[in-house]
Design a protein around this motif. Structure first.
Motif, PDB file in Angstrom:
ATOM      1  N   VAL A 108      -7.482   5.098  34.000  1.00 48.51           N
ATOM      2  CA  VAL A 108      -7.226   4.032  33.042  1.00 48.51           C
ATOM      3  C   VAL A 108      -5.753   4.072  32.663  1.00 48.51           C
ATOM      4  O   VAL A 108      -5.210   5.124  32.347  1.00 48.51           O
ATOM      5  N   CYS A 109      -5.119   2.909  32.730  1.00 45.09           N
ATOM      6  CA  CYS A 109      -3.763   2.716  32.233  1.00 45.09           C
ATOM      7  C   CYS A 109      -3.904   1.899  30.966  1.00 45.09           C
ATOM      8  O   CYS A 109      -4.515   0.833  30.986  1.00 45.09           O
ATOM      9  N   ALA A 110      -3.350   2.387  29.870  1.00 45.81           N
ATOM     10  CA  ALA A 110      -3.468   1.680  28.592  1.00 45.81           C
ATOM     11  C   ALA A 110      -2.091   1.575  27.958  1.00 45.81           C
ATOM     12  O   ALA A 110      -1.338   2.549  27.942  1.00 45.81           O
ATOM     13  N   VAL A 111      -1.775   0.396  27.453  1.00 50.47           N
ATOM     14  CA  VAL A 111      -0.494   0.172  26.788  1.00 50.47           C
ATOM     15  C   VAL A 111      -0.786  -0.252  25.357  1.00 50.47           C
ATOM     16  O   VAL A 111      -1.492  -1.231  25.119  1.00 50.47           O
ATOM     17  N   ARG A 112      -0.252   0.515  24.425  1.00 48.57           N
ATOM     18  CA  ARG A 112      -0.398   0.228  22.997  1.00 48.57           C
ATOM     19  C   ARG A 112       0.846  -0.498  22.524  1.00 48.57           C
ATOM     20  O   ARG A 112       1.968  -0.123  22.876  1.00 48.57           O
ATOM     21  N   ASP A 113       0.651  -1.570  21.745  1.00 52.43           N
ATOM     22  CA  ASP A 113       1.796  -2.308  21.189  1.00 52.43           C
ATOM     23  C   ASP A 113       1.484  -2.703  19.747  1.00 52.43           C
ATOM     24  O   ASP A 113       0.339  -2.611  19.309  1.00 52.43           O
ATOM     25  N   PRO A 114       2.485  -3.141  18.992  1.00 52.39           N
ATOM     26  CA  PRO A 114       2.294  -3.403  17.562  1.00 52.39           C
ATOM     27  C   PRO A 114       1.691  -4.762  17.211  1.00 52.39           C
ATOM     28  O   PRO A 114       1.454  -5.041  16.038  1.00 52.39           O
ATOM     29  N   SER A 115       1.408  -5.609  18.176  1.00 52.64           N
ATOM     30  CA  SER A 115       0.911  -6.950  17.887  1.00 52.64           C
ATOM     31  C   SER A 115      -0.611  -6.963  17.756  1.00 52.64           C
ATOM     32  O   SER A 115      -1.313  -6.295  18.502  1.00 52.64           O
ATOM     33  N   ASP A 116      -1.100  -7.771  16.834  1.00 51.71           N
ATOM     34  CA  ASP A 116      -2.542  -7.977  16.693  1.00 51.71           C
ATOM     35  C   ASP A 116      -3.026  -9.161  17.524  1.00 51.71           C
ATOM     36  O   ASP A 116      -4.219  -9.432  17.577  1.00 51.71           O
ATOM     37  N   ASP A 117      -2.100  -9.893  18.154  1.00 55.70           N
ATOM     38  CA  ASP A 117      -2.468 -11.074  18.941  1.00 55.70           C
ATOM     39  C   ASP A 117      -3.139 -10.667  20.243  1.00 55.70           C
ATOM     40  O   ASP A 117      -2.728  -9.709  20.903  1.00 55.70           O
ATOM     41  N   SER A 118      -4.152 -11.426  20.631  1.00 60.16           N
ATOM     42  CA  SER A 118      -4.837 -11.134  21.889  1.00 60.16           C
ATOM     43  C   SER A 118      -3.956 -11.523  23.067  1.00 60.16           C
ATOM     44  O   SER A 118      -3.186 -12.481  22.986  1.00 60.16           O
ATOM     45  N   PRO A 119      -4.075 -10.785  24.174  1.00 55.51           N
ATOM     46  CA  PRO A 119      -3.345 -11.191  25.373  1.00 55.51           C
ATOM     47  C   PRO A 119      -3.935 -12.491  25.896  1.00 55.51           C
ATOM     48  O   PRO A 119      -5.141 -12.718  25.796  1.00 55.51           O
ATOM     49  N   VAL A 120      -3.093 -13.329  26.454  1.00 54.62           N
ATOM     50  CA  VAL A 120      -3.526 -14.634  26.937  1.00 54.62           C
ATOM     51  C   VAL A 120      -3.283 -14.704  28.433  1.00 54.62           C
ATOM     52  O   VAL A 120      -2.146 -14.606  28.885  1.00 54.62           O
ATOM     53  N   ALA A 121      -4.364 -14.870  29.193  1.00 57.19           N
ATOM     54  CA  ALA A 121      -4.239 -15.063  30.636  1.00 57.19           C
ATOM     55  C   ALA A 121      -3.925 -16.533  30.875  1.00 57.19           C
ATOM     56  O   ALA A 121      -4.635 -17.408  30.406  1.00 57.19           O
ATOM     57  N   ARG A 122      -2.870 -16.791  31.599  1.00 57.75           N
ATOM     58  CA  ARG A 122      -2.486 -18.169  31.902  1.00 57.75           C
ATOM     59  C   ARG A 122      -3.068 -18.575  33.243  1.00 57.75           C
ATOM     60  O   ARG A 122      -3.443 -17.749  34.057  1.00 57.75           O
ATOM     61  N   ASP A 123      -3.087 -19.875  33.486  1.00 55.77           N
ATOM     62  CA  ASP A 123      -3.572 -20.403  34.755  1.00 55.77           C
ATOM     63  C   ASP A 123      -2.730 -19.819  35.885  1.00 55.77           C
ATOM     64  O   ASP A 123      -1.512 -19.870  35.850  1.00 55.77           O
ATOM     65  N   SER A 124      -3.387 -19.264  36.880  1.00 58.17           N
ATOM     66  CA  SER A 124      -2.682 -18.606  37.977  1.00 58.17           C
ATOM     67  C   SER A 124      -2.303 -19.571  39.097  1.00 58.17           C
ATOM     68  O   SER A 124      -1.775 -19.143  40.108  1.00 58.17           O
ATOM     69  N   GLY A 125      -2.559 -20.845  38.939  1.00 58.47           N
ATOM     70  CA  GLY A 125      -2.324 -21.799  40.008  1.00 58.47           C
ATOM     71  C   GLY A 125      -0.873 -21.999  40.383  1.00 58.47           C
ATOM     72  O   GLY A 125      -0.565 -22.296  41.528  1.00 58.47           O
ATOM     73  N   ASP A 126       0.054 -21.824  39.448  1.00 60.21           N
ATOM     74  CA  ASP A 126       1.459 -22.085  39.728  1.00 60.21           C
ATOM     75  C   ASP A 126       2.189 -20.769  39.978  1.00 60.21           C
ATOM     76  O   ASP A 126       2.716 -20.141  39.067  1.00 60.21           O
ATOM     77  N   PHE A 127       2.229 -20.347  41.244  1.00 60.60           N
ATOM     78  CA  PHE A 127       2.879 -19.088  41.579  1.00 60.60           C
ATOM     79  C   PHE A 127       4.393 -19.198  41.597  1.00 60.60           C
ATOM     80  O   PHE A 127       5.080 -18.206  41.725  1.00 60.60           O
ATOM     81  N   SER A 128       4.944 -20.413  41.478  1.00 54.71           N
ATOM     82  CA  SER A 128       6.390 -20.551  41.414  1.00 54.71           C
ATOM     83  C   SER A 128       6.894 -20.408  39.980  1.00 54.71           C
ATOM     84  O   SER A 128       8.087 -20.322  39.758  1.00 54.71           O
ATOM     85  N   ALA A 129       5.985 -20.348  39.015  1.00 56.17           N
ATOM     86  CA  ALA A 129       6.384 -20.204  37.613  1.00 56.17           C
ATOM     87  C   ALA A 129       7.087 -18.870  37.413  1.00 56.17           C
ATOM     88  O   ALA A 129       6.750 -17.862  38.028  1.00 56.17           O
ATOM     89  N   GLU A 130       8.091 -18.885  36.550  1.00 59.63           N
ATOM     90  CA  GLU A 130       8.882 -17.686  36.262  1.00 59.63           C
ATOM     91  C   GLU A 130       8.064 -16.629  35.529  1.00 59.63           C
ATOM     92  O   GLU A 130       8.281 -15.446  35.684  1.00 59.63           O
ATOM     93  N   SER A 131       7.104 -17.052  34.713  1.00 56.41           N
ATOM     94  CA  SER A 131       6.289 -16.088  33.979  1.00 56.41           C
ATOM     95  C   SER A 131       4.866 -16.619  33.863  1.00 56.41           C
ATOM     96  O   SER A 131       4.574 -17.731  34.273  1.00 56.41           O
ATOM     97  N   GLY A 132       3.984 -15.794  33.305  1.00 57.62           N
ATOM     98  CA  GLY A 132       2.621 -16.231  33.081  1.00 57.62           C
ATOM     99  C   GLY A 132       1.619 -15.702  34.082  1.00 57.62           C
ATOM    100  O   GLY A 132       0.432 -15.974  33.984  1.00 57.62           O
ATOM    101  N   ARG A 133       2.082 -14.939  35.072  1.00 57.93           N
ATOM    102  CA  ARG A 133       1.167 -14.422  36.087  1.00 57.93           C
ATOM    103  C   ARG A 133       0.736 -12.994  35.807  1.00 57.93           C
ATOM    104  O   ARG A 133      -0.069 -12.434  36.538  1.00 57.93           O
ATOM    105  N   GLY A 134       1.255 -12.366  34.764  1.00 57.14           N
ATOM    106  CA  GLY A 134       1.033 -10.946  34.520  1.00 57.14           C
ATOM    107  C   GLY A 134      -0.413 -10.530  34.471  1.00 57.14           C
ATOM    108  O   GLY A 134      -0.833  -9.628  35.193  1.00 57.14           O
ATOM    109  N   LEU A 135      -1.209 -11.169  33.627  1.00 57.65           N
ATOM    110  CA  LEU A 135      -2.609 -10.763  33.503  1.00 57.65           C
ATOM    111  C   LEU A 135      -3.431 -11.164  34.723  1.00 57.65           C
ATOM    112  O   LEU A 135      -4.419 -10.508  35.050  1.00 57.65           O
ATOM    113  N   PHE A 136      -3.008 -12.227  35.420  1.00 61.25           N
ATOM    114  CA  PHE A 136      -3.661 -12.566  36.682  1.00 61.25           C
ATOM    115  C   PHE A 136      -3.463 -11.433  37.688  1.00 61.25           C
ATOM    116  O   PHE A 136      -4.394 -11.029  38.387  1.00 61.25           O
TER     117      PHE A 136
END
Length: 166
Positions: free
Chosen positions: A97-125
């Motif tokens: 298990v790899c776990a990263v702790r951070d100070p935010s209470d906001d949930s991670p948001v998975a973005r639509d993975s359809g646009d692979f040319s996007a500069e960001s937003g593919r991380g959780l995909f």
């Protein structure tokens, strides 16, 4: 040390982890490189270097997301007294298990993975694609923030390639 990770992990007995390692990461993007180096050294020590590529990609994405999205806007990018992001690696006989702790209470948001040319937003995909599962959970008690984790299944020790085995 591992108590904060009890929240949000898949059903695993943290006390039964055969190995655990953790490192604090400062609030600057160079910390992603530090996380990769820490991951390589830890996996080498645990004789899991064959899993480095997938695990390193996931660690890089989780740490980058924590630095990019979880730190308050305008937060200084200098190293504070207590670094705001922490990477934990935990190993059982058949799981990592790899776990990263951070100070935010906001949930991670998975973005639509359809646009692979996007500069960001593919991380959780990518995390979802390269790990065997991931999730998150807010921290409780004195610690604020959340833990985002990714799980990797490992072959049984007898099935793992090692010195003299192919």
């Amino acid at each position: 040390m591992l108590e904060p990770l009890r929240q949000g992990l898949p059903p695993l007995n943290l006390a039964a982890a055969s190995d655990a390692a953790s490192c604090a990461l400062p609030a600057r993007y160079e910390a992603v490189r530090d996380a990769r180096q820490f991951t390589r050294a830890t996996l080498d020590q645990w004789d899991l270097s064959d899993r480095f590529d997938d695990v390193c990609l996931v660690v890089s994405e989780l740490v980058t997301n924590a630095l990019r999205h979880a730190l308050p806007a305008g937060a200084p990018r200098m190293a504070p007294q207590e670094p705001p992001v922490r990477l934990h690696l935990l190993r059982w006989s058949e799981r990592l298990v790899c776990a990263v702790r951070d100070p935010s209470d906001d949930s991670p948001v998975a973005r639509d993975s359809g646009d692979f040319s996007a500069e960001s937003g593919r991380g959780l995909f990518l995390v979802d694609s390269f790990s065997d599962g991931w999730g998150w959970h807010p921290l409780a008690g004195a610690l604020s923030g959340k833990v985002v984790w990714a799980l990797f299944r490992l072959p049984r020790p007898a099935d793992r390639p090692g010195p003299g085995r192919a």
